[in-house]
Write a protein that holds these residues in place. Sequence first.
Motif, PDB file in Angstrom:
ATOM      1  N   ASN A   1      22.401 -87.836  62.927  1.00  0.00           N
ATOM      2  CA  ASN A   1      22.846 -89.097  62.244  1.00  0.00           C
ATOM      3  C   ASN A   1      21.719 -90.659  63.290  1.00  0.00           C
ATOM      4  O   ASN A   1      22.064 -91.340  63.225  1.00  0.00           O
ATOM      5  N   THR A   2      20.780 -89.748  64.102  1.00  0.00           N
ATOM      6  CA  THR A   2      19.308 -90.783  63.982  1.00  0.00           C
ATOM      7  C   THR A   2      18.387 -91.448  63.298  1.00  0.00           C
ATOM      8  O   THR A   2      18.310 -92.821  62.485  1.00  0.00           O
ATOM      9  N   TYR A   3      17.998 -90.535  62.172  1.00  0.00           N
ATOM     10  CA  TYR A   3      18.073 -90.708  60.850  1.00  0.00           C
ATOM     11  C   TYR A   3      17.778 -90.517  59.361  1.00  0.00           C
ATOM     12  O   TYR A   3      17.147 -90.481  58.199  1.00  0.00           O
ATOM     13  N   GLY A   4      19.182 -89.762  59.291  1.00  0.00           N
ATOM     14  CA  GLY A   4      20.070 -89.942  58.258  1.00  0.00           C
ATOM     15  C   GLY A   4      20.241 -90.598  57.307  1.00  0.00           C
ATOM     16  O   GLY A   4      20.587 -91.633  57.910  1.00  0.00           O
ATOM     17  N   ALA A   5      19.632 -90.888  55.944  1.00  0.00           N
ATOM     18  CA  ALA A   5      20.212 -91.735  55.550  1.00  0.00           C
ATOM     19  C   ALA A   5      21.087 -91.610  53.784  1.00  0.00           C
ATOM     20  O   ALA A   5      21.546 -92.419  53.888  1.00  0.00           O
ATOM     21  N   GLY A   6      21.546 -90.494  54.235  1.00  0.00           N
ATOM     22  CA  GLY A   6      23.218 -90.441  53.624  1.00  0.00           C
ATOM     23  C   GLY A   6      23.246 -89.763  52.098  1.00  0.00           C
ATOM     24  O   GLY A   6      22.212 -88.475  52.203  1.00  0.00           O
ATOM     25  N   TYR A   7      23.438 -89.078  51.524  1.00  0.00           N
ATOM     26  CA  TYR A   7      23.538 -88.753  50.227  1.00  0.00           C
ATOM     27  C   TYR A   7      22.719 -89.047  48.649  1.00  0.00           C
ATOM     28  O   TYR A   7      22.647 -90.721  48.953  1.00  0.00           O
ATOM     29  N   GLN A   8      22.071 -88.254  48.168  1.00  0.00           N
ATOM     30  CA  GLN A   8      22.455 -89.219  46.664  1.00  0.00           C
ATOM     31  C   GLN A   8      22.523 -88.389  45.591  1.00  0.00           C
ATOM     32  O   GLN A   8      22.410 -87.261  46.110  1.00  0.00           O
ATOM     33  N   LEU A   9      22.679 -88.788  44.627  1.00  0.00           N
ATOM     34  CA  LEU A   9      23.288 -88.442  43.240  1.00  0.00           C
ATOM     35  C   LEU A   9      22.302 -88.246  42.066  1.00  0.00           C
ATOM     36  O   LEU A   9      22.372 -89.321  42.017  1.00  0.00           O
ATOM     37  N   GLU A  10      21.905 -87.213  41.799  1.00  0.00           N
ATOM     38  CA  GLU A  10      21.337 -87.569  40.479  1.00  0.00           C
ATOM     39  C   GLU A  10      21.820 -87.112  39.551  1.00  0.00           C
ATOM     40  O   GLU A  10      22.945 -86.106  39.563  1.00  0.00           O
ATOM     41  N   LEU A  11      21.515 -88.071  38.362  1.00  0.00           N
ATOM     42  CA  LEU A  11      22.694 -87.612  37.056  1.00  0.00           C
ATOM     43  C   LEU A  11      21.558 -87.234  36.501  1.00  0.00           C
ATOM     44  O   LEU A  11      20.477 -88.033  36.165  1.00  0.00           O
ATOM     45  N   VAL A  12      21.475 -86.217  35.282  1.00  0.00           N
ATOM     46  CA  VAL A  12      20.702 -86.326  34.016  1.00  0.00           C
ATOM     47  C   VAL A  12      22.099 -86.585  32.700  1.00  0.00           C
ATOM     48  O   VAL A  12      22.973 -85.701  32.277  1.00  0.00           O
TER      49      VAL A  12
END
Length: 96
Positions: free
Chosen positions: A23-34
């Motif tokens: 909650n304090t430091y999280g930036a969310g999710y990242q999606l990697e596509l090839v």
Amino acid sequence: CDRIAVQVMGQLRCIGSPMHLTNTYGAGYQLELVSTAGEESLTQFVQSSLSPQCSLIEGHAEHFLYQLPPLSKALTLSKVFTKVHAAREVLQIKDY
């Protein structure tokens, strides 16, 4: 005891429960596509199908990394996987 400590260069920077740190430091999710489809096509797909707030962090050769906005009722992980899976053939997505 479920606490995590984070050290940077030998110094304690933060300590807390996994939920507190997220909650304090999280930036969310990242999606990697090839994909061989190209940056413009993929970015248009990600922003129109998932969220206009998605942004391209980096792209190299066939690898593209997108920052997703915080998850909400409009954007869920199941929606991300469903949309990407459905677009695999059209966007020549090899992996995600």
